[in-house]
Design a protein around this motif. Sequence first.
Motif: not given
Lengths: 392, 402
Positions: A191-199, A203-204, A223-225
């Motif tokens: 979740g952490i890795i995924l959310s970082f990528v999504v973020w 942002i981009k 993360i929550v999902s």
Amino acid sequence: MNKHSSSTSTPFWRDKRVIPILLQVIFAVIVVVAGVFFFSNALAGMRQIGMVFGFDFLGKMAAFDIGDKVIDFSSKDTYGKAFIVGILNTIKVAFIGIILATILGFIVGVSRLSTNWLVRTVAAAYVEIFRNTPLLVQIFIWFYAVFLSFPVIEKSLDVFGLFYFSNRGAVIPWLGLTPSSFIWLIAFLIGIILSFVVWKIRIKRQVETGQRKYPFFWASSSIVSLLIIAWFVTLESPLLLSIPEIAGRGYLGGYTIGPGFGALLVALVMYTASFIAEIVRGGILAVPKGQVEAAKALGLKSPTILRLVVLPQAIRIIIPPLTSQYLNLIKNSSLAAAVAYQELVGVGITILSQTGRSIEVISIVILVYLSMSLFTSLLMNIFNKYSQLVER
Amino acid sequence: MDKDELKIKELVRTEIAPPNSSIGVLGWLKENLFSNWVNVVLTIVFASITYLVLKNSIEWIFFNANWHVISANFRLLVVGQYPVTELWRVWIILTLISILMGLSWGIWKGTIGHLSTIVTGLYIILASLPFVMIETRIWLLINIIAIVATCLVGRKGLKLKKFILVGWFMMFPVIIFLLSGFGIFNHVGTNLWGGFLLTLLIAIVAIVFSFPLGVLLALGRRSKLPIIRWFSIAYIELIRGVPLITILFVAQLMLPLFLGEGINIDNVVRAMVGFTLFTAAYLAENIRGGLQSIPRGQFEAAEALGLNATFKMTFIILPQALRAVIPAIVGLFIGIFKDTSLVAIVGLTDILGIGKNIISNPEFLGTQMEVFIFIAVIFLIFCNMMSYASRRIEGALGVGKR
């Protein structure tokens, strides 16, 4: 000029090429002679009481137990293992202490610059009091006057039925592992890795299109999902909350913070935080005023200014002195010896008094501390490099 | 013309009154405590915390605390086991310091004046404490008179500056001589020096002896000679990398072993050696900072004048370097002063060691808080005085402003 005649006419003790070498040789000889003198004395002294220098004692059975331990240890284990338990205890105090002291220090440091007079004054009083009294006195106050003065266990102070305080220490609710904890951990990491990528992607997009893409919302919802998926897979909570209760002459469940550990940790955190607060304050004050004014002119709110404009710039000034505060905290944890908490120095003293191996024990202690200091400053230097200003 | 102008001014003043919300008590409150709702919440939370802390502290200090333990052990806490019959030596030392302080106060005023005022205040407070003996009161009175009288003498503008500086530098050997006796008076062994006296002495010894050592190490670290440089680096980094307490243990346990049988030095001196070696490493780093701040031109100019390396260092570079790092050095000294309390762990009876002994005495059961708070307050007063002096010096030197 005639090189040859000048070099022959200068006596060698005034020759600029010879003096440095001569000086160094003399210095080296003095150091070596002193060293040999000291060590031959020490060895002679040890021989007299029938002892030889060596680390073979580490394999022998330690005839003492350690109250607070991270790994299993009993009085049947070796001195070597006792040292490892001591080192782990030092790391435990240092790690928790550094995190708590940093949080408290930043809060107090920012409070000292608050526009609210009361907040500012209370923070200043805190810094003055805790910075200007010896750490050992503070440890003694927490240990003798607070932790050991709590009532006996049967009459424990009870806070909301969650926290208990007695002269055996403080007991707090703690989290226990369940069989599915591992699955939860993996889900959380993904979740952490995924959310970082999504973020990053969001942002981009936001930068490219100029429209709001709510990067924070999307990152946290990913993360929550994942955690919801984990819930459906395991149908179990990730950790079990264990709430302490009094059972006869002891506690059941929860996590017990012994008086020694508690006093040491509280004192270290309060003391170090007062120094960190001053460093933070200095760092924030060193950020040029124009930066804040510019941010205000752009219409940013003051918490946002602090988070996005001031702190990122202040952190560059803060990190080097902060590093030395962390190192100080690690070194100061050795004062545990005064409150019978068995970390590296405490274990070392016990072993020393049992075996009489002063040189060996002290050199082990020194080596461990040196490597811990080197490791910490290495970490902080890497962090420092990341936060440095990149110029052309 | 004039009249008209006045009239206009009056008109303006009456009709457009200045916004009075930023002045006066209410204005101050609004500006500093209730400017927006976040501040209102913060103020309420902090006010209740402050109220609780202050209320409980005051209740404890004036009603619940058992201060008898301090009054009963006051002498022990201040001078330890120093023999009662020889206490006059301590008083003489204090009086000498008072005289020097008073003279400095009169001549320089400023920071030393403020400090002297605080010291005089402390004397007065001490003299008015109910449990203090008559003899102590007389000595304190002598000290108060000495400090005030010499201040007046100093204010006369006597050309005493040099003598006073020499006096301050001579104070240290005089103190050691008086305390120990050295055959002229009865010998009082260092094992009897205790309490706050010992705390101060260890700090002073560490500061005095570590200074030359620190300067040498700092120069060594910047030396072009590799062996000397590497030795200095190794020493400094080794000492700075380990906790003070391990150095104290080395000094206590291993110094006698290293020195062999012929040389016997007692606990107190061992602790002093440990502290000196420790302080020197930290001091060296501070001084190195100062040396690095000296511009190259100063070195070159000194060389151009034909000064050799020794003269260049002692007359040109070091004075500037030390001046630049005075605040840092005072900060270090505050740290050392606080750290002297660590000797309690290796069994010495400094003020904290005595405190620990007192609370283990069944007669004073349950008075831990009183004893340690008292010790903490003493350190608080002295450290605050030192940091105040350091801030003043910093201001006077204009460090960071030029």
